[in-house]
Every structure is written in C-alpha cells, then in structure tokens.
Design a protein around this motif. Structure first.
Motif, PDB file in Angstrom:
ATOM      1  N   ILE A 533     -16.397 -13.895  -8.565  1.00 18.68           N
ATOM      2  CA  ILE A 533     -15.568 -13.296  -9.382  1.00 18.68           C
ATOM      3  C   ILE A 533     -13.885 -13.608  -9.170  1.00 18.68           C
ATOM      4  CG2 ILE A 533     -14.881 -11.097 -10.358  1.00 18.68           C
ATOM      5  CD1 ILE A 533     -17.774  -9.982  -9.724  1.00 18.68           C
ATOM      6  N   GLY A 534     -13.322 -14.504  -9.606  1.00 18.54           N
ATOM      7  CA  GLY A 534     -12.058 -14.849  -9.388  1.00 18.54           C
ATOM      8  C   GLY A 534     -11.972 -15.510  -7.827  1.00 18.54           C
ATOM      9  N   PRO A 535     -11.045 -14.838  -6.897  1.00 15.37           N
ATOM     10  CA  PRO A 535     -11.079 -15.533  -5.678  1.00 15.37           C
ATOM     11  C   PRO A 535     -12.170 -15.084  -4.663  1.00 15.37           C
ATOM     12  CG  PRO A 535      -9.520 -13.773  -5.741  1.00 15.37           C
ATOM     13  CD  PRO A 535     -10.055 -13.790  -7.037  1.00 15.37           C
ATOM     14  N   VAL A 536     -13.108 -14.137  -5.234  1.00 12.52           N
ATOM     15  CA  VAL A 536     -14.339 -13.728  -4.396  1.00 12.52           C
ATOM     16  C   VAL A 536     -15.451 -14.086  -4.734  1.00 12.52           C
ATOM     17  CG1 VAL A 536     -15.341 -11.538  -3.334  1.00 12.52           C
ATOM     18  CG2 VAL A 536     -12.823 -11.455  -3.912  1.00 12.52           C
ATOM     19  N   GLU A 537     -16.314 -14.500  -3.865  1.00 20.28           N
ATOM     20  CA  GLU A 537     -17.709 -15.062  -4.139  1.00 20.28           C
ATOM     21  C   GLU A 537     -18.596 -14.186  -3.076  1.00 20.28           C
ATOM     22  OE1 GLU A 537     -21.003 -18.923  -4.170  1.00 20.28           O
ATOM     23  OE2 GLU A 537     -18.811 -19.075  -3.688  1.00 20.28           O
ATOM     24  N   ALA A 571     -11.170 -16.359  -1.055  1.00 26.63           N
ATOM     25  CA  ALA A 571     -10.130 -17.497  -1.137  1.00 26.63           C
ATOM     26  C   ALA A 571      -8.642 -17.125  -1.073  1.00 26.63           C
ATOM     27  CB  ALA A 571     -10.581 -18.604  -2.061  1.00 26.63           C
ATOM     28  N   ILE A 572      -8.334 -16.941  -0.054  1.00 24.71           N
ATOM     29  CA  ILE A 572      -6.711 -16.671   0.297  1.00 24.71           C
ATOM     30  C   ILE A 572      -5.920 -17.704  -0.602  1.00 24.71           C
ATOM     31  CG2 ILE A 572      -5.086 -16.300   2.003  1.00 24.71           C
ATOM     32  CD1 ILE A 572      -7.054 -15.953   4.156  1.00 24.71           C
ATOM     33  N   ASN A 573      -6.250 -18.875  -0.235  1.00 24.08           N
ATOM     34  CA  ASN A 573      -5.487 -20.135  -1.112  1.00 24.08           C
ATOM     35  C   ASN A 573      -6.530 -21.124  -1.179  1.00 24.08           C
ATOM     36  OD1 ASN A 573      -4.952 -21.193   1.371  1.00 24.08           O
ATOM     37  ND2 ASN A 573      -2.986 -20.208   1.642  1.00 24.08           N
ATOM     38  N   ARG A 574      -5.780 -22.327  -1.434  1.00 24.83           N
ATOM     39  CA  ARG A 574      -6.660 -23.711  -1.601  1.00 24.83           C
ATOM     40  C   ARG A 574      -7.278 -23.956  -0.143  1.00 24.83           C
ATOM     41  NH1 ARG A 574      -7.054 -26.914  -5.626  1.00 24.83           N
ATOM     42  NH2 ARG A 574      -7.224 -28.802  -4.195  1.00 24.83           N
ATOM     43  N   GLU A 575      -6.415 -23.599   1.096  1.00 20.86           N
ATOM     44  CA  GLU A 575      -6.595 -24.281   2.446  1.00 20.86           C
ATOM     45  C   GLU A 575      -7.413 -23.129   3.015  1.00 20.86           C
ATOM     46  OE1 GLU A 575      -3.564 -24.683   1.280  1.00 20.86           O
ATOM     47  OE2 GLU A 575      -3.982 -26.786   0.434  1.00 20.86           O
ATOM     48  N   TRP A 576      -6.916 -21.735   2.819  1.00 19.90           N
ATOM     49  CA  TRP A 576      -7.603 -20.558   3.864  1.00 19.90           C
ATOM     50  C   TRP A 576      -8.691 -19.903   3.221  1.00 19.90           C
ATOM     51  CZ3 TRP A 576      -6.083 -20.332   8.932  1.00 19.90           C
ATOM     52  CH2 TRP A 576      -5.063 -21.186   9.350  1.00 19.90           C
ATOM     53  N   LYS A 577      -9.803 -19.658   3.923  1.00 22.70           N
ATOM     54  CA  LYS A 577     -10.825 -18.693   3.264  1.00 22.70           C
ATOM     55  C   LYS A 577     -11.276 -17.845   4.391  1.00 22.70           C
ATOM     56  CE  LYS A 577     -14.946 -20.356   2.543  1.00 22.70           C
ATOM     57  NZ  LYS A 577     -15.981 -21.376   2.097  1.00 22.70           N
ATOM     58  N   LEU A 607     -12.463 -16.825   9.788  1.00 30.07           N
ATOM     59  CA  LEU A 607     -11.417 -17.491   9.027  1.00 30.07           C
ATOM     60  C   LEU A 607     -11.508 -18.834   9.175  1.00 30.07           C
ATOM     61  CD1 LEU A 607      -8.728 -16.842   7.666  1.00 30.07           C
ATOM     62  CD2 LEU A 607      -7.447 -16.951   9.946  1.00 30.07           C
ATOM     63  N   GLN A 608     -11.430 -19.540   8.045  1.00 33.53           N
ATOM     64  CA  GLN A 608     -11.769 -21.023   7.986  1.00 33.53           C
ATOM     65  C   GLN A 608     -10.602 -21.776   7.464  1.00 33.53           C
ATOM     66  OE1 GLN A 608     -14.323 -23.385   5.075  1.00 33.53           O
ATOM     67  NE2 GLN A 608     -15.423 -22.946   6.838  1.00 33.53           N
ATOM     68  N   TYR A 609     -10.197 -22.794   7.952  1.00 32.03           N
ATOM     69  CA  TYR A 609      -9.033 -23.735   7.468  1.00 32.03           C
ATOM     70  C   TYR A 609      -9.485 -24.911   6.829  1.00 32.03           C
ATOM     71  CZ  TYR A 609      -4.897 -26.971   7.182  1.00 32.03           C
ATOM     72  OH  TYR A 609      -4.137 -27.822   6.621  1.00 32.03           O
ATOM     73  N   GLN A 610      -9.463 -25.373   5.516  1.00 32.16           N
ATOM     74  CA  GLN A 610     -10.141 -26.615   5.124  1.00 32.16           C
ATOM     75  C   GLN A 610      -9.214 -27.119   3.993  1.00 32.16           C
ATOM     76  OE1 GLN A 610     -13.342 -28.133   5.955  1.00 32.16           O
ATOM     77  NE2 GLN A 610     -12.020 -29.684   5.047  1.00 32.16           N
ATOM     78  N   PRO A 611      -8.489 -28.049   4.117  1.00 28.85           N
ATOM     79  CA  PRO A 611      -7.727 -28.735   3.388  1.00 28.85           C
ATOM     80  C   PRO A 611      -8.504 -29.111   2.258  1.00 28.85           C
ATOM     81  CG  PRO A 611      -6.960 -29.572   5.461  1.00 28.85           C
ATOM     82  CD  PRO A 611      -8.248 -28.900   5.521  1.00 28.85           C
ATOM     83  N   ARG A 612      -8.141 -28.938   0.910  1.00 34.98           N
ATOM     84  CA  ARG A 612      -8.945 -29.266  -0.630  1.00 34.98           C
ATOM     85  C   ARG A 612      -8.293 -30.534  -1.009  1.00 34.98           C
ATOM     86  NH1 ARG A 612     -13.544 -26.675   0.992  1.00 34.98           N
ATOM     87  NH2 ARG A 612     -12.861 -24.386   1.455  1.00 34.98           N
TER      88      ARG A 612
END
Length: 612
Positions: A533-537, A571-577, A607-612
């Motif tokens: 649902i939006g940025p939340v799974e 999903a905080i943004n495209r890189e951070w979750k 907390l995960q950083y992953q470039p998309r």
C-alpha cells in the motif's frame, strides 16, 4: 557472458531445448542444479524450489537454516537458536544424505558428513536452489534426498544494512562491486552477534537427557564474514572467474564435554568456460572448502581445551556440453574429490580420494522431453559404485505438463564411520537408494501450481551395531510422500503456499520395525501473504509442522507447532528502506529437537541502503 553458476554450463546449447514454457512468465527463472546446465525452471524434470535474494530480504531472518525452514519437502531441526547445530532433512533423507554445494563446490564436514548451515553467512547468499529427489547420477555420493546449492552474491554498486533486535542482536554488512561488459568484481563484509537464549533445558543425567548438563544461561553467538568475486569475459570465446567466501566466529551451547566452539567456514573457487564451437561449451571448476572447529569447556571463568576437527574438501570438475542435434544436448564430465582431516583425534586414515565420470543426454521430441544420466564413482576406500536417472516430461498444453522420473543414489560412509579410533568399521559399504516420482505442473487462472508424489527406498543404512561395537550396514527405510506448491497474485496481494506430507518408515526387522524415522515431521507447510500500500509493504508467513519423534523407538515425542512471522517494509525513498519483523508473533513455545529450545517472540529492525 558472466557466470550464472558453476559446475559446467551450456547456455547456448541448452537454449535449443527450451520449448514453449508451461508457465509463460516475461522473465522466467533459470536453474542449474537439476541437470548441471542452465534450464528454465518450467523445463526441469523433477521437483525444484528456488529461494531468491528478494525472498531472503522479504523474510528478514538472520540465518540460512531459518530461510530454509518451512520450504516444501524440507525439515530443519535446530539445537537452540542462532549458531547452534542445525540439521536439514530433504524428503525425509537424513542430513548426511543431502548434498550441499556453494557455487558448485561440495562443502561439509568430512568427519561428521553434515553441513554446518548454522555458520553459513546469509548476507553472502544470492539464491538457493533445492532439488528434491536423487541426483547421484550427476553429483556422486550423498545426493539421496536431493541437492541444495547456494549461489553467492555479485554486486554492482554499493549497498549496506544495519539491524538491531531482541537478545541484543546486532547485524551490519556492506558490499561494493562493479560490472562492465567484459569484467566484474565485488567485495563484502559482515558482522552478526547476539546474546542468544538458553539453548537446552536438559539435565545432567537421564531422564533429563538432551545436553546432559544444566546450564540455564544465555548461549551467545557471533560471526565475522566476508566475500570477494572477480571475473573477466573474453568476448564470445569464454570467461574466467574466482570467488571466495569466509565466515568465522564463536558459538556457545550447553554440553558436558564442551560448551564453546570457535569455527571457520571457507570456500575458494576458480572456474572457467570456453566455447570451442558455436554449440559446444567446456567448463572447468576447482574448489577448496574448509570446515574447522575447535571446542572448549568454559566454567567458572576457566577454559579447558576439548579438541579440534579441521576438514578440507578439494575438488575439480571438467564438463563438456554439446548440442549434437536440434533439441539434443549431450553432457560428459569428470569429477575429482579429495577429503582430508586434521584433528586432535588420531584417525586411522586422514585422507581419501574419489573420481567420478558421468554422462547425460537431454532430448526433445515434440511435446515430450526425456533425460537419461549415468555415473560411475571410484572411491579409494569402498571401490566402485554406479548410479542412474531417467526422467520424462509431457507438455500437454502451455498450462499443463506431466512428469515421471526414476533415480538411484548412494551415500558414502564418513570418516567417523570408517576411521574414528575405537568406533569405526573400514569394511562399510555405501548406503544405497532407489526413488520413483510422478508429478504435474501448470497454471490455473492467476495461480502457478505443482504437485509431486514419490517413494524412496534406502538400504544398508549405517547405524551402530552393538554386536561388533562399531557402525554397520544394517538399517532399511521407506519414505513415501506428496508435495504441493502454489503461488499467485490477486490485485495488490501476493500469496504463496506449500505443503509436504510424508510417511518415513523404518523397515529394519526388529523392535522398531515400521516406526517413524526420528526427527521427521509427517506434515509440514507454509503460507505467505503480502500486500503493498503505497510505500509500505506488509507480509505474514505462517510455518507449521506436525509432531515428530526424537528416537527410533518412537517413545520420545516432540510436539508440533504453528509459528507466525510478520514483516513490514517502508520505502523511505528509492535508495533507503526501513524493515521491521516480529518473529513468532504469538510467542509459541516449541522445540524441533527434544529439550532444545526455540526462540519465543522476537523483534528486529533493519535499515537498508540499496541504490536502484
């Protein structure tokens, strides 16, 4: 072309075998382990499960055994949490009868004959392929229940994760890599530590049993891990790649003889592939896998050295894959394996060698695919042994296929069985098995499904014989089972489920004849449902197993369980979750080994950083 796997591939040749997929996905998974060549999963003859990196991250667990728990046909028994002894049963076959590979290299302890899943760093794993059913015709000894192959990660760019949770658990990892058209490399490092919980509720003497001690304290665990990979492609002529994975640390447990172990797990691989002709691929794989453990007994601030078992498996494989006609792929290969032991225990022998040669033919005739494979192994200790497989697949329509297979397999005696001083029998013969399987796969609306039924008969099982005070080929077993898998998407929901029903019987004449084999749950399964649902799974996974017995006499019963895990991602943004997990959300008290505790309700935040 970068390596997708190891152990010999024929990416160009196998593509000629790919007929209309039973399930028409836009991007279909490719598996390697079932036939030692790349295949779309819809073309595999037999039962295969794949756990991807996405699956691992979605479950947010900290151990390889917890990723495997609940998978169809897999029983995991654990002696008390992270870093504690974990055995994996596949289709009811014992943990010594399941072959485990990392990037095509055979791993595990040569003395015990098992793989220390509890020490395999989860952050280094890209995917896991689980092939259920005998595969000795391709891999040699110990593939009676099947093969579990682990593929390590290759990174492009930088990523990192940091997590904390119950029992003062801390996890951190980072990796960096780069891929171009003709070269690639990656490096990684990780750290995991936890205070743990009390592993065993046993007592020093029967009837308490279990760990035969009473140590009501938290049993901690720590691990430092790392990995590296580098490769180069010579255009269309071939490629070469080297990789390394490493993990070391300390685990505490409850025991009277020892209660602390320092361990090291290391796998080194060098692989190359060339294409002498358009439809011909030749691959070479060399590996070095080490399993090292030193044990101590710590009490009252004092530490007493208990012993050391260091084993190494050195292997080499040469494989040729040739498309001999349209829809016809021939595979020939030779494997070499050397087992070596260095230990404070003076084994009668400290090394042995095995050479195996194998051949496989895959062919397509209209809607029919057939596979035939044979292998001969020559072992320095027990001589020669032959194994074979025959499989058939009938694609009735793009939505339905039927399969049938027969296979034979064998299990090699371990160094403990053969050479342990005062407890061994150098005259032991390999365990042998024959298995039959029928199955169906297809689609029903939005659901992908598969169904399989099998029977596996295992003879000459190695057990302790009180008449000669040593191991002997005495036991027989018959295992029958049925497996069901399915997954589908429904609007914003994704749902996956699996069930395995099994009847694992002891068929050895005597008091325990027709009893259930120890530590096998007759019913097991999982249901996983998720919604974005939006940025939340959010996802919920339910894992269930029926009761089991902890001894062959079936007098020590271990109750079944149902465990619910809940995971949510933001999903905080495209890189951070940001991820959160509630494990065993309802706080179920349960065991998979008698008297050894499993964790109750736990929390973990990542907390995960992953470039998309």
């Amino acid at each position: 072309m970068r390596f997708v796997t190891s152990g010999g591939l024929a990416a160009g040749a196998i593509s000629a075998l790919v007929s209309t997929a039973v399930i028409a996905d836009s991007v279909e998974q490719v598996v390697v382990t079932a036939a030692r060549v790349e295949q779309p999963i819809s073309e595999v003859i037999g039962s295969v499960s794949v756990i991807t990196r996405d699956d691992i991250e979605r479950r947010l667990v900290q151990s390889t055994q917890d990723v495997l728990r609940g998978e169809t046909g897999v029983n995991v028994v654990n002696n008390g949490g992270l870093g504690k002894l974990s055995n994996v049963f596949l289709r009811g076959a014992d943990s010594e009868q399941v072959l485990v590979l990392i990037d095509g290299v055979r791993i595990g302890s040569a003395t015990a004959g098992t793989t220390a899943f509890e020490f395999l760093p989860l952050d280094q794993i890209e995917r896991i392929e689980i092939v259920r059913g005998p595969r000795s015709s391709l891999y040699g000894a110990d593939a009676i229940g099947g093969v579990i192959q682990i593929f390590t990660r290759q990174t492009n760019g930088a990523s990192a994760a940091l997590g904390v949770g119950s029992h003062n658990t801390f996890e951190a990892n980072a990796r960096f890599g780069h891929m171009s058209d003709d070269a690639w490399f990656s490096v990684s490092a990780g750290r995991l530590q936890t205070d743990g919980f009390n592993a065993c509720r046993g007592a020093p003497f029967p009837p308490g049993g279990g760990c035969f001690t009473f140590e009501p304290d938290a049993d901690g665990y720590d691990q430092t891990s790392g990995g590296a990979r580098a490769g180069y492609a010579f255009g269309d002529r071939g490629e070469v790649e080297a990789s390394a994975s490493y993990a070391s640390g300390t685990t505490e447990f409850d025991g009277d003889f020892a209660n602390v172990s320092d361990y090291t797990q290391q796998v080194l691989t060098l692989r190359g592939r060339t294409h002498p002709a358009e439809r011909w691929s030749v691959s070479l794989l060399m590996g070095d896998a080490r399993d090292e453990q030193a044990s101590f007994h710590e009490s009252g601030g004092a530490s007493l050295y208990a012993g050391r078992f260091d084993t190494v498996k050195r292997s080499a494989s040469l494989q040729s894959d040739l498309q001999i006609a349209p829809g016809q792929l021939a595979t020939l290969g030779i494997d070499y394996l050397q087992d070596r032991v260095e230990s404070t225990t003076a084994f009668d022998e400290t090394s042995r060698e095995n050479v195996g040669v194998f051949a496989q033919h895959q062919a397509r005739f209209g809607a029919h695919n057939v596979l035939v494979s044979v292998r001969h192994d020559d072992n320095e200790q027990f001589g020669g042994y032959d194994a074979g497989n025959v499989g058939w697949r009938w694609t009735l329509s793009p939505a339905l296929a039927l399969t049938a297979a027969w296979g034979s397999a064998f299990g090699a005696p371990t160094f403990n069985d053969l050479y342990y001083p005062g407890y061994s029998n150098p005259e032991l013969e390999p365990e042998s098995a024959q298995s039959v399987e029928i199955g169906a796969q297809g689609v029903l609306g939005a659901m992908r499904w598969s169904l399989a039924a099998y029977e596996n008969r295992i003879d000459d099982l190695i057990v302790y014989d009180s008449r000669i005070f040593a191991p002997n080929n005495l036991n027989e077993a018959r295992i029958r089972g049925v497996e069901v898998d399915g997954n589908f998407a429904l609007q914003s929901w994704t749902i996956a489920l699996g069930y395995a029903g099994m009847d694992p019987r002891n068929r050895t004449p005597g008091e325990s004849y027709d009893n259930i084999l120890p530590r096998r749950a007759r019913h097991s399964g999982h249901i996983e449902a998720g919604r974005a649902i939006g940025p939340v799974e959010a996802r919920m996974r339910v894992t269930a197993e029926s009761s089991r017995y902890d001894n062959l006499a079936n007098t020590q019963r271990v109750g079944g369980y149902v465990v619910v895990d809940v995971v949510a991602d933001y999903a905080i943004n495209r890189e951070w979750k940001l991820q959160g997990r509630i494990g065993n959300a309802f706080g179920r008290e349960y065991q998979t080994v008698r008297l050894y505790n499993q964790d109750e309700r736990t929390f973990f935040l990542n907390l995960q950083y992953q470039p998309r």
